[in-house]
Scaffold this active site. Structure first.
Site, PDB file in Angstrom:
ATOM      1  N   CYS A 158       0.828  -1.214   0.000  1.00 53.40           N
ATOM      2  CA  CYS A 158       0.000   0.000   0.000  1.00 53.40           C
ATOM      3  C   CYS A 158       0.858   1.257   0.000  1.00 53.40           C
ATOM      4  CB  CYS A 158      -0.918   0.010   1.216  1.00 53.40           C
ATOM      5  SG  CYS A 158      -2.084  -1.356   1.273  1.00 53.40           S
ATOM      6  N   THR A 159       1.946   1.225   0.734  1.00 54.93           N
ATOM      7  CA  THR A 159       2.843   2.379   0.785  1.00 54.93           C
ATOM      8  C   THR A 159       3.374   2.698  -0.605  1.00 54.93           C
ATOM      9  OG1 THR A 159       3.465   1.913   3.074  1.00 54.93           O
ATOM     10  CG2 THR A 159       4.977   3.274   1.798  1.00 54.93           C
TER      11      THR A 159
END
Length: 212
Positions: free
Chosen positions: A45-46
């Site tokens: 997600c980062t």
């Protein structure tokens, strides 16, 4: 709730990292991408949110607004954004919805129980200015999204909305396109497609990219 292409995107009001958002009002007369991520402080997600931040000019060029969502609270999102900015060398400015009450996740069927009872899968909804859902993509939590493919789909949708065409396999913006089989009259073909066309089969006709 099961959503389908052609449905009106469910409206909602929810808090975000930039303040409260009323979804339909927020979209306005623009296109929109709503996408979910399983949780804050997760590696894939980062990288995804960092990629979106770096690609914001590409979204803006297509008149597309971007909205992320996860089941974590806004306060956690705001702290996580500092990590995203630092590790991905960018600056996240687009809003991230807090969805602790699972309101948005439930409306958009983003929680798949056989994957997780609490975390959202990687859903993508492409929504047009009429608030109609035009594309639904679902990725497993372990697979980061290909935003080049998302741009390809948006380019195809926007082009085919303007012209009586479809886009073939592996198409990229600028490539030849397929003429709609619904157009039968050859005089109409000449008027609609001044760049000419090639008839491979009566049902398969190609024409150069019709855009500017």
């Amino acid at each position: 709730m099961s959503l389908h292409l052609g449905d009106i995107a469910p409206d909602f009001s929810q808090d975000s990292t930039v303040g409260p958002i009323e979804f339909h009002k927020w979209i306005g007369n623009h296109w929109a991408v709503l996408f979910s991520h399983p949780a804050d402080y997760t590696p894939v997600c980062t990288t995804e949110l960092g990629s979106v931040a770096r690609l914001m000019e590409e979204f803006k060029r297509r008149d597309v607004k971007v909205l992320a969502v996860s089941v974590d609270p806004v306060s956690t999102h705001k702290e996580w954004i500092k990590d995203i900015d630092d590790t991905q060398k960018t600056h996240v400015e687009f809003p991230i919805l807090g969805d602790q009450d699972r309101k948005v996740s439930t409306l958009y069927d983003m929680i798949h129980p056989r994957q997780s009872d609490t975390l959202t899968v990687r859903s993508v909804f492409i929504i047009d200015p009429k608030k109609v859902i035009r594309t639904i993509l679902t990725y497993p939590a372990s697979t980061g999204r290909d935003f080049g493919e998302i741009f390809r789909i948006i380019d195809s949708l926007q082009l085919t909305d303007r012209y009586s065409v479809a886009t073939p396999a592996n198409w990229r913006s600028g490539d030849d396109v397929v003429i709609s089989p619904a157009i039968k009259d050859k005089a109409a073909l000449g008027a609609k497609f001044p760049k000419g066309y090639k008839e491979i089969r009566p049902y398969l006709r190609m024409t150069p990219y019709p855009g500017p």
